[in-house]
Structures are given as C-alpha cells and as structure tokens.
Design an enzyme around this catalytic site. Structure first.
Site, PDB file in Angstrom:
ATOM      1  N   GLY A  56       0.801  -1.230   0.000  1.00 28.40           N
ATOM      2  CA  GLY A  56       0.000   0.000   0.000  1.00 28.40           C
ATOM      3  C   GLY A  56       0.824   1.264   0.000  1.00 28.40           C
ATOM      4  N   SER A  57       0.273   2.271   0.629  1.00 35.70           N
ATOM      5  CA  SER A  57       0.716   3.656   0.455  1.00 35.70           C
ATOM      6  C   SER A  57       2.211   3.903   0.626  1.00 35.70           C
ATOM      7  CB  SER A  57      -0.026   4.547   1.431  1.00 35.70           C
ATOM      8  OG  SER A  57       0.477   5.852   1.354  1.00 35.70           O
ATOM      9  N   THR A  58       2.721   4.762  -0.245  1.00 32.56           N
ATOM     10  CA  THR A  58       4.132   5.141  -0.229  1.00 32.56           C
ATOM     11  C   THR A  58       4.438   6.193   0.835  1.00 32.56           C
ATOM     12  OG1 THR A  58       3.666   6.804  -1.900  1.00 32.56           O
ATOM     13  CG2 THR A  58       4.378   4.671  -2.681  1.00 32.56           C
ATOM     14  N   VAL A  59       3.396   6.632   1.530  1.00 31.48           N
ATOM     15  CA  VAL A  59       3.565   7.569   2.635  1.00 31.48           C
ATOM     16  C   VAL A  59       4.135   6.842   3.858  1.00 31.48           C
ATOM     17  CG1 VAL A  59       2.209   8.971   4.251  1.00 31.48           C
ATOM     18  CG2 VAL A  59       1.763   9.107   1.829  1.00 31.48           C
TER      19      VAL A  59
ATOM     20  N   TYR B 376      -8.994   2.631   2.015  1.00 33.33           N
ATOM     21  CA  TYR B 376      -8.364   3.551   2.958  1.00 33.33           C
ATOM     22  C   TYR B 376      -9.328   4.316   3.863  1.00 33.33           C
ATOM     23  CZ  TYR B 376      -3.741   2.893   0.888  1.00 33.33           C
ATOM     24  OH  TYR B 376      -2.550   2.364   0.483  1.00 33.33           O
TER      25      TYR B 376
END
Lengths: 137, 402
Positions: A56-59, B376
């Site tokens: 998932g997120s690259t943050v 999300y």
C-alpha cells in the site's frame, strides 16, 4: 538458534529485544499508530519486529520515521522482503533493518513471538534465545 | 555502487554538507536494493503531503528541508493535501490543522512544486522507457503499466531527495529483468468501472508482491484501467501490472508468466460480492466522493454538465454533498463554482478527502466509486464506506432530491 541475515540499516553494534511477529501484510498508512507506538495494534517500542511484508501507500516511510520521532523506536525490524518504503523509513528513523528472506521468515515467525532475539549487524547474525531462558544483560 | 564524477563530488561534500547527506541516503537505499548505479530522472512525484498522513514529525521534516535552501532540480509534482481548505455542510477543520497543512504545502512550493494531484500523468504524461521517481501507488502503476515508463514505488521522503538530486537508484523496475511478470492472472472482464476497481482490489489481495500478467482488460477505456490499477495499488505493493493488449511490450514482459507462472483468477462472484452491499443501510450525513484518483479534465466536464443538466438550481439537498475531486491543473470559473454549490456539489482541487479525517467534519457515510477509497477511508477518515459504480452514484445523489 543463530541465523545469517542481510542487514540493510544498522544503528548499533549489538542489541537485543523481545520479538513480536506481524504476519499479515502491513499497510503502514492506517496500520501504524504513532501516538500509541503500535503497528496493527502491536506495541513496538524496543522490540524486534518481525514483519512479513509492507503493502500500500508510499507515505508509509513517514509513519516508520514518526514512530521513532515520537519515542517508540523498535529495536529492529526484520522483514521478509525489504521494499523502498520501509528502507527509507528505517534509515531516516534510525531503525536497524534486516531482510530475512521468505524461507527464514516462515521458519521463525511461528516460534519467536515473545522470545528474546539478539542482533549483530556487523557480523550479520540474528540469534534467537531458547524459550524460558532468563534474560541476561 | 558506481557513481559518476558529479555524483562522487556531491557525495564528498564538494557542493555542501546538505547535498552530501541526501546523496549518502540515496546511495544507501540504492545499495540495499542491489543498485549498481544511479539514474537521472525526468519527473519526480512526491507523496506524503496530507497532514493526517505524515503528522507533525513529517511536516517538520519537509519544512526543515525547504528551509535549508535546497530546491528541486527536475520537474516535480506532489500528491494532494488534506481537505483543510474545504468545508462539509458548513463544517471545517480547526485552525491548528490548517496551519500545519499550510506548512507542508508552502514548504513544497518553496522546494519547487507547482501542481498538487495524485494523477501527475495528467500534468505531464510520461514517455515510454523514461526513468521517473514517483511515489503514489496509482500513479506509479499508471506510469509503468500504461505508459511504459520506469519508476519504482518510492517512499515519500525518498522522492524529496530524488527531486533535489535529480536522480534515483537504478534497481527494481528500472531494470528490464524486474519488469517480467511472474504470475498469470485471469480477470473476469468487467462491464462497469466499479467492477474493474473491485477486480483490482481483489487481485492485490491475491498477488501482493509479484508482478502479474493480467488477462481480461484488453481494449477497455482508460477509466477502467485507472480504476483497476488504483485499487490494485492499494492492496498490493507491486509497481507494475503487465496488462495484455495494453502495456507496452506486454508480449515480452508476460512470456515467463504465461509459460510457467503461478495462475490466479478473479471471478465475477468475488467482484459482485464486494459491490453487493446495498445503499439502504446508508444513514446520517453522506458525502459522495468521485475522483480517487483525481478526475481528468474531461471526466470532470462530463460530470459537471450531467449534474447541471439534471439538477435545478437551489434544490434542497439535505444532509449530503457531492465532491468532484481533481488536481490543481483544473481551473474552475467562480461562476461555475457558484452554480454547483447551489446544488450541493463542490469541485475540490489539489486536495483529497480520502487522506483527511472526515469524521471530524461530521461525515457519517461516504459513497464512492473508488475501491482504493474503499480500502483507505475506514482506516484514515473514520467513516463507513459504500462502493458504487459512478453512474449509479450520481443517480443516487440526484435521485433522492425532494
């Protein structure tokens, strides 16, 4: 039990901590709580965190960094397959990171929970102490 | 790692300690991922902009970098910020959050960012074979899978470093050998965009780390592919999905997967079960979100004309709003904004509700056409979510008009 592993980032010469296993894929964004110091609800401060995979997120890098900044730095993260998001987070957060590989991760994950694990980044060793042995410092 | 003379100079501190430290970090990341050299990049896309995602420590990190006086040396775009500049039914976030978000945005502008969006390919479409350093999973998958460009799924802070140095490490999918698919995935051909999104979501759950060769999407319009890839990016960490008939060089990249790769399938019943939830259970204050990832100018124009054509001005919309979300690359005339707001519709530019704590604005339920948002929103925004096809969503929003 002693295993040779590849250290990606090393922040100490020798260190130990209690192992916690997070077997499900982790999406740092959403799974990391930098206020409570947890990943998927597991408290990580000073612990050796065995983490199968990050998705998932690259943050995510900021959240690993944030754990450290907020005073919840894990002793180390041992990941089955290192990814760019985890690596940059660990480097900036000054967290020791090693890659175990799928085989070793699968071997260790069912048995290390709660046990003391020691790391020697210089020589590239991970040592899992026997269950029930009192901690020596 | 082999470095050019210029890179060696940067590393040695010839251009100052600040650049040297960044180069040291980049080299360390590269070496740990097996890179033998760095590669110059044409476009950098930064993630980690919403204050809800990166927190105070992330904001301080970006501010310190901007205050150090360094600037991006290549074309750089950034992800959207949180919706601290938008109200929902008159409710807004508090001053402290707005100020923190401002710190991040103004620091990025100071570093050289001029566009905020999660769809940087609408600002500058990457060329085939071009090297990029992009974060933001949907954009990475678009660049690699649809445009044939090359970018790993970079971590947010690394993109800041890459933007300043104009380089990233040459590993992962920058190299031919890592662009080969190893899993053969057969997708039930979607007949609606939401089905494509659901299929991507499910494929990511089944193939979270490998590059898949995907059959079943050939010939579909870009909106299907974008929805598929965005959802796939939320549940997997792969930077590339080789799509049969679509991805440049797909025949070559898929050979290994077709010849002996593990086979997985995403069938219609699984897709429908993800979409099955009924709208009847939706209660409380509802926010309709279209534009995750951000809408293209064309998509936005189509939606706006559809809404203005159907909904009369000043209609009583009750406890709901529709947000059409897009990048700062779209300009919306004030007059049009006014017309839309009289119908409970906002065009949200440069921001993203999915990375914002919507529960604090009083939102109870989000209805969206994005499976990425479905993934999300419950975690990040603290709201309940319903996935609905875009056409149905717009009808649902307009249909309950009294």
């Amino acid at each position: 039990m002693k295993f040779k592993v590849r250290f990606i980032n090393a922040e100490f010469r020798y260190g130990c901590g209690e192992a916690v296993v997070i077997d499900e894929p982790v999406t740092y964004l959403g799974d990391v709580d930098t206020e409570r110091g947890t990943i998927k609800g597991v408290y990580v401060k000073d612990r050796v965190v065995l983490l199968r995979v990050a998705v998932g997120s690259t943050v995510g890098s900021y959240l690993i960094y944030g754990l450290s900044k907020k005073g919840f730095k894990p002793k180390a993260i041992l990941i089955s397959k290192a990814d760019p998001v985890t690596i940059i987070g660990a480097i900036l957060g000054e967290i020791t990171l090693a890659e175990l590989g799928e085989e070793l991760f699968s071997k260790l994950s069912p048995i290390v929970q709660g046990r003391r694990v020691c790391l020697d980044p210089l020589e590239g060793w991970v040592v899992v102490e026997e269950a029930g042995v009192p901690h020596s410092h | 790692m082999f470095l050019s003379k210029y890179e060696e100079k940067v590393l040695s501190g010839y251009f100052g300690d600040k650049l040297a430290k960044l180069m040291k970090t980049l080299v360390k990341v590269g070496e740990s991922l097996g890179a033998r050299e760095l590669v110059e990049v044409r476009h950098v896309h930064v993630s980690g902009v919403s204050i809800f995602n990166i927190g105070v420590s992330g904001a301080e990190f970006i501010r310190d970098l901007a205050d150090s006086g360094l600037k991006f040396s290549v074309f750089t775009t950034a992800n959207p910020y949180s919706v601290t500049y938008t109200d929902y039914l008159g409710r807004e976030f508090g001053r402290e959050l707005k100020e923190l978000q401002d710190v991040v945005v103004s620091s990025l502008i100071k570093l050289g960012v001029n566009t905020f969006t999660c769809a940087p390919y609408y600002v500058r479409r990457p060329n085939k074979g071009e090297h990029l350093a992009w974060a933001e999973s949907n954009a990475v998958l678009y660049a690699n899978s649809l445009a044939g460009a090359r970018t790993n799924r970079e971590g947010g802070p690394l993109t800041l470093i890459a933007g300043i140095l104009g380089r990233t490490y040459k590993a992962g999918v920058h190299l031919d050998e890592n662009r080969q698919a190893s899993v053969y995935a057969v997708i039930h051909r979607p007949s609606r965009v939401a089905e494509a999104a659901a299929a991507g979501y499910l494929l990511g759950v089944k193939v979270p780390t490998q590059v898949p060769y995907v059959r079943g999407l050939g010939g579909l319009p870009e909106e299907y592919l974008r929805a598929f890839l965005a959802a796939y990016g939320a549940t997997s960490n792969s930077p590339l999905a080789v799509i049969e008939g679509i991805t440049p060089d797909y025949e070559r990249l898929g050979r290994k997967a077709l010849e002996g790769g593990e086979k997985v399938g995403v069938d219609l019943s699984e897709v429908l079960s993800l979409l099955r939830k009924s709208a009847e259970e939706v209660t409380g204050r509802v926010l309709y979100v279209v534009g995750c990832p951000h809408l293209s100018t064309r998509e936005l124009e189509y939606l706006v004309s559809r809404i203005l054509g159907k909904l009369p001005e000043g209609v009583e919309m009750g406890n709901k709003e529709l947000w059409l979300v897009t990048g700062t690359y779209v300009k919306v005339p004030k007059e049009l904004e006014g017309k839309l707001s009289k119908r409970g519709v906002k065009v949200v530019r440069g921001a993203c509700p999915v990375v914002s704590r919507l529960s604090a604005l009083g939102v109870d339920y989000v209805i969206t056409d994005s499976a990425k948002a479905l993934h999300y929103l419950p975690k990040l925004a603290g709201v309940k979510v319903l996935l609905m096809d875009r056409g149905d969503l717009i009808k649902h929003f307009m249909g309950e008009v009294k």
